[in-house]
Write a protein that holds these residues in place. Structure first.
Motif, mmCIF file in Angstrom:
data_model
loop_
_atom_site.group_PDB
_atom_site.id
_atom_site.type_symbol
_atom_site.label_atom_id
_atom_site.label_comp_id
_atom_site.label_asym_id
_atom_site.label_seq_id
_atom_site.Cartn_x
_atom_site.Cartn_y
_atom_site.Cartn_z
ATOM 1 N N SER A 129 34.280 42.793 40.934
ATOM 2 C CA SER A 129 35.129 42.681 42.121
ATOM 3 C C SER A 129 34.715 43.686 43.185
ATOM 4 C CB SER A 129 36.588 42.945 41.739
ATOM 5 O OG SER A 129 36.762 44.316 41.381
ATOM 6 N N ASN B 90 44.211 35.370 46.119
ATOM 7 C CA ASN B 90 43.082 36.156 45.584
ATOM 8 C C ASN B 90 43.420 37.647 45.559
ATOM 9 O OD1 ASN B 90 40.391 36.677 44.720
ATOM 10 N ND2 ASN B 90 39.733 37.048 46.818
ATOM 11 N N CYS C 206 41.094 33.100 41.506
ATOM 12 C CA CYS C 206 40.249 34.145 42.083
ATOM 13 C C CYS C 206 39.487 33.544 43.257
ATOM 14 C CB CYS C 206 39.280 34.684 41.043
ATOM 15 S SG CYS C 206 40.077 35.675 39.755
#
Lengths: 388, 388
Positions: free
Chosen positions: B246, A61, B82
């Protein structure tokens, strides 16, 4: 679709790094932003390539942390992984978003550390990019797969293996000669044919100097619309075409040809409205010396079965018909797998801007990037041209 | 931008699988293609989510093999990672390419095996999704991070920890009650508040039944233009909005709020032209019971500091004001990390098509997907609505 351009490029030195994956990426990204003379605030999204951060550093990640390391706290971030084609695929995804108006200005690149793993473990982790059901435990690690490729090339085209090995050695010599001129290359050492011949056998017929090294490094590029690019820089590098294609397990393929490359390149050429004759310089996937021969054929620079002759005549030298890997390629510039494609883009952008220094290809106006992932299972191609 | 729709969905049972990552993906993808009544030949590209295939099976670079397992030999394929938001990000990327005319019809999804690793090793590999420089070795594994979140929530909003724990337990009970109605759920077992209270302590205040399980599974969706969707199916599910954002290391964040979610959801709502009041059903990221409370606030269903009261009043039950995780959520449906977002999309599509059987939310016309990656570092949201 809007026209898209690269307005900034950055790259760490390739080789052994004590810095972390994030620190290396930060260095490359900051260099790219400085080159573009853009503030991080103008970056709307990040596409980052990394293959083995989990094994190298216990870092999966990685995308949000790559953004935060350059001060970007909330943008969309994505990690892409397609084995050695990783960074090229990440850059292609980034290009598509800008071309289609999803974002105006984005950052893309790759970062990878492999040397910390050591050769035996790194070889095993790299082999995870083949089909794990059938290949690795049957000897199809990457040296194994490309050794097979060399033998099949020799048989298919009737090139005696000793002759082919001599040409492969000449490719290693050429790429080291180029790398010696590249201040960011992993190996800046000129080698001789005898060095190759006297190196240890890795996977017959591939000797040590037929193989690219494990490398640490990162590279990044700033991508925006050509319209904006023309406003903010003198030498925008236009992305004229992109192609991506895949293949399944090696047993389903048609080696020594790599059909995924032939499809990806065809799409990229068509998009660019170009043919192989239009390409002035190419950075391609020479993970092993045989791979360079096969790539020059797959990209259409030479007929199938004829690429082995080119090095002999100097056609792939800087100054030759089609200069291949003037940066030193994977062989000498080095191969931090998830960053390699971004380094290729860095190199071609520098070539088109005539900033490649001692390894400049004079007057290069159009350049090609070729990156191969896995044992011939993913290929991504980009064609770049001058936008001024 | 073209309007985009989901025309087929498929999902394996979630739980323990002997099948490989590729076999599971093949099952889910074939179910999705059958649901769409499309041949694999109509699929132009594949976006696949997977997090830990390298640790689980020694399989990196999984995307070309996911294509070949359903007979697709040369299409563009991309692996996205992710953390737990992996499959949602892959689906969003796929949606963007169709919206912008890069492709007309694509496949996206995720596949993950975690049970083969065993709990201690899986916990360590999951923790690689936090910032490896600072977090894991300081105790910020995922149970640690969410325990911290619960304590900070309690302090920030003045909710006594024992009260909060009671509500968290009620969320576990609700989600297990829902999961018991879902034939594809990992856990189909109704539990009681006492079961939660009597379960072992994992990371104070989180007990075992506050935590979602490690799970194996895969899910896939077929995505095309709404125009084509209307020709080939009766109930196309429109992608009305998407958002991705993010955040960096946890120390830079603003917990107990998750700013990445607030930004991603804002973008998705704006794209859809909707507000939280328009959402009829939501599958969100309840990796721990506290995470469900915080997500319902971040998505705007309740004020910050008020979400803990909702479960008490049945507002998040099937039939309540805003049904949350009718499938059982990560808690009971299970959490094969790189496949979870695709399972959420599968569930919402089924809800909108009124095919969710015993866990159907009556008359659901608009649904939301929320997937959180890492320790609050990536959030991806999708809003789906009926296209008929």
């Amino acid at each position: 679709m809007r026209e898209v351009a690269i307005v900034g490029v950055g790259m760490t030195n390739f080789g052994k790094h004590e810095e972390t994956l994030l620190e290396m990426f930060g260095d490359a990204a900051n260099e790219a932003l400085l080159d573009a003379q853009l503030s991080p605030k103008e970056i709307e999204a990040l596409f980052i390539g990394n293959c083995l951060g989990d094994f190298a550093e216990g870092q999966a990640n990685i995308s949000p942390f790559c953004a935060s390391v350059i001060g970007l706290k909330d943008i969309p971030t994505i990690r892409v992984e397609c084995a050695c084609a990783t960074a090229t695929v990440a850059i292609r995804e980034a290009v598509l978003t800008v071309a289609n108006g999803v974002y105006d200005t984005v950052l893309a690149g790759g970062t990878e550390k492999t040397l910390v793993m050591g050769t035996p473990f790194a070889t095993r982790t790299f082999a995870m990019a083949s089909d794990s059901r059938f290949e690795g435990f049957a000897g199809i690690t990457f040296p194994g797969a490309f050794a097979l490729m060399a033998i099949l090339y020799s048989r298919e085209y009737g090139v005696p293996l000793e002759v082919l090995k001599e040409k492969m050695a000449m490719i290693a010599v050429k790429n080291h000669k180029n790398g010696a001129k590249n201040p960011k290359a992993h190996f800046r050492k000129v080698i001789t044919i005898d060095d190759v011949k006297n190196s240890i056998m890795v996977a017959d017929p591939l000797q040590l100097y037929d193989c690219c090294p494990f490398t640490d490094g990162a590279a990044a590029v700033v991508i925006t619309t050509l319209e904006k690019a023309k406003r903010i820089c003198k030498k925008p590098v236009v992305v004229a075409g992109t192609g991506l294609a895949s293949a399944g397990a090696i047993i389903d393929q048609d080696i020594p040809r790599i059909k995924a490359r032939e499809k990806a390149a065809k799409v990229a050429y068509a998009q660019a409205g170009m043919t192989p004759n239009d390409i002035d310089v190419c950075e391609l996937h020479d993970c092993f010396t045989i791979a360079e021969i096969i790539a020059t054929e797959g990209l259409g620079f030479f007929e199938h079965g004829q690429g082995w002759k080119a090095v002999d005549k100097g056609e792939t030298d800087i100054g030759g018909k089609i200069p291949i890997n003037p940066s030193g390629g994977l062989k000498a510039r080095g191969h931090p797998i998830g960053a390699t494609g971004a380094a290729q883009v860095y190199t071609i952008a520098k070539q088109l801007r005539e900033e490649a220094g001692e390894f400049q290809v004079d007057g290069a106006k159009v350049g090609m990037i070729d990156t191969l992932g896995g044992d011939f299972s993913v290929v991504c191609n980009l064609i770049l041209k001058r936008g001024w």
